[in-house]
Design an enzyme around this catalytic site. Structure first.
Site, PDB file in Angstrom:
ATOM      1  N   LYS A 159       0.871  -1.182   0.000  1.00 24.85           N
ATOM      2  CA  LYS A 159       0.000   0.000   0.000  1.00 24.85           C
ATOM      3  C   LYS A 159       0.899   1.220   0.000  1.00 24.85           C
ATOM      4  O   LYS A 159       1.792   1.341   0.847  1.00 24.85           O
ATOM      5  CB  LYS A 159      -0.914   0.004   1.232  1.00 24.85           C
ATOM      6  CG  LYS A 159      -2.001   1.091   1.189  1.00 24.85           C
ATOM      7  CD  LYS A 159      -2.962   0.844   0.029  1.00 24.85           C
ATOM      8  CE  LYS A 159      -4.067   1.883  -0.084  1.00 24.85           C
ATOM      9  NZ  LYS A 159      -5.122   1.718   0.911  1.00 24.85           N
ATOM     10  N   SER A 229      -1.681  -1.187  -4.097  1.00 23.70           N
ATOM     11  CA  SER A 229      -2.814  -0.282  -3.906  1.00 23.70           C
ATOM     12  C   SER A 229      -2.268   1.051  -3.421  1.00 23.70           C
ATOM     13  O   SER A 229      -1.186   1.122  -2.846  1.00 23.70           O
ATOM     14  CB  SER A 229      -3.808  -0.847  -2.883  1.00 23.70           C
ATOM     15  OG  SER A 229      -4.413  -2.024  -3.368  1.00 23.70           O
TER      16      SER A 229
END
Length: 365
Positions: A159, A229
């Site tokens: 992330k 992400s």
């Protein structure tokens, strides 16, 4: 060490009741939890606050159990959320835990490692410094898992932060220039920086190839094991590495396969077959409980075609292309696994071949 994996559902992005029940029953020691990967029912975009909602709920629960402050939990346990549960996808989260080994297995078993990079300055996001920071963090997560051989790594979830308007303004006040002040574009560049960083750490490419100039230009450069992400809710890169190691015990293994396009059902079957789970054409009711988690990364083909036929995902002004592809690939994979608790994430730039992606699965041996 021994790894444990718990796939839990939620009725809303702040619903941690199933995890709380595991703690209350004594089935899971809170101190053994090291990471979370989840799918929330948001839009997956810049203003998807379901990710932060879940993170706050998780950190609040863990803070009470571990006697820590909420910021301490957020800074020590990667909680990586992807928004968007289109089609048949079920909002859920997978909790990873590790504990002292009880016995040494005959063969390699699931190994889990985590790491955080240093916080990223807004002007570094999507640039070479971002690539290098992710590569360093992936290597740290591999070391945390005791995975010395990159070939033993099957899935890397990252992330990354993106540039928000306030972050861009703060950089400007310091005399720095961000790559882009558009949060949506920044998320895309951050994902590519993450993918290049993983590819570099795993030896899938070279430092010369994985450079800024290749972003969105050379789609032959990609990681076959990266799932990236990006979001507004974090400032540092959070990394979770999954692999198999003879130094770990337990009864779990992880596998992966590259999806060449959105219809590559063969890759799904291949990843499952590596775990001893046949799909003929669907996983049987007997084998289904062995599957503990499935992770998919997907992307609409930029040429606008799938196996020679035109698709309209990139031209639809009503529905974002990432929502289209998550729904389409989620349905395909769910049809094979017979389970809708799938982590299916769009935004697969340089994560698998253009128009394709990857699938990874964890199963009981």
């Amino acid at each position: 060490m021994q790894a444990s994996v718990y796939r839990l559902t939620m009725s809303h992005p702040g619903d941690l009741s199933e995890l709380a029940a595991l703690f209350e029953s004594g089935s899971l020691d809170p101190s053994h939890v090291i990471a979370v990967i989840g799918k929330t029912e948001g839009n997956g975009g810049v203003n998807d606050f379901t990710r932060g909602y879940f993170t706050l709920a998780f950190a609040t629960l863990m803070a009470g159990k571990l006697k820590l402050d909420i910021p301490q939990v957020i800074a020590s346990i990667p909680c990586i959320l992807s928004g968007g549960t289109e089609g048949v996808l079920t909002p859920h989260y997978t909790v990873f835990a590790r504990s002292p080994a009880s016995a040494q297995p005959d063969g390699k078993r699931l190994a889990i490692g985590v790491a955080f990079s240093v916080p990223m300055l807004p002007e570094q996001i999507g640039r070479q410094a971002h690539i290098d920071a992710v590569a360093t963090a992936v290597q740290a997560a591999m070391a945390d898992a005791g995975l010395e051989n990159p070939e033993d790594v099957h899935f890397v979830q990252v992330k990354t932060p993106c540039v928000t308007l306030p972050r861009a303004e703060e950089a400007t006040r310091r005399g720095a220039q961000v790559l882009t002040a558009d949060p949506g574009r920044s998320m895309a560049y951050a994902r590519v920086a993450g993918a290049f960083g993983v590819a570099l750490a795993l030896g899938e490419t070279t430092a010369a190839a994985a450079s800024e100039v290749a972003m969105f230009a050379d789609y032959g450069i990609y990681s076959s094991r990266a799932s990236i992400s990006s979001g507004v809710e974090i400032e540092a890169n959070e990394v979770i590495v999954l692999g198999n190691s003879a130094a770990w015990s337990g009864d779990l293994q992880v596998s992966h396969a590259v999806m060449q396009d959105a219809l590559d059902i063969g890759a799904v079957s291949h990843a499952l077959a590596d775990l001893g789970i046949p799909a003929l054409p669907q996983v049987s009711a007997q084998d289904a409980p062995r599957l503990r988690a499935v992770f998919v990364k997907c992307e609409p083909a930029r040429a606008g075609k799938i196996r020679g036929q035109r698709h309209t995902m990139l031209e639809d002004t009503d529905i974002n292309a990432q929502r289209h592809i998550r729904g389409a690939v989620g349905g395909l994979v769910a049809g094979v696994t017979g389970d809708t608790r799938l982590f299916v994430s769009g935004g697969a730039e340089h994560q698998g071949p253009d128009g394709g992606g990857l699938i990874a699965a964890i199963a009981q041996v």
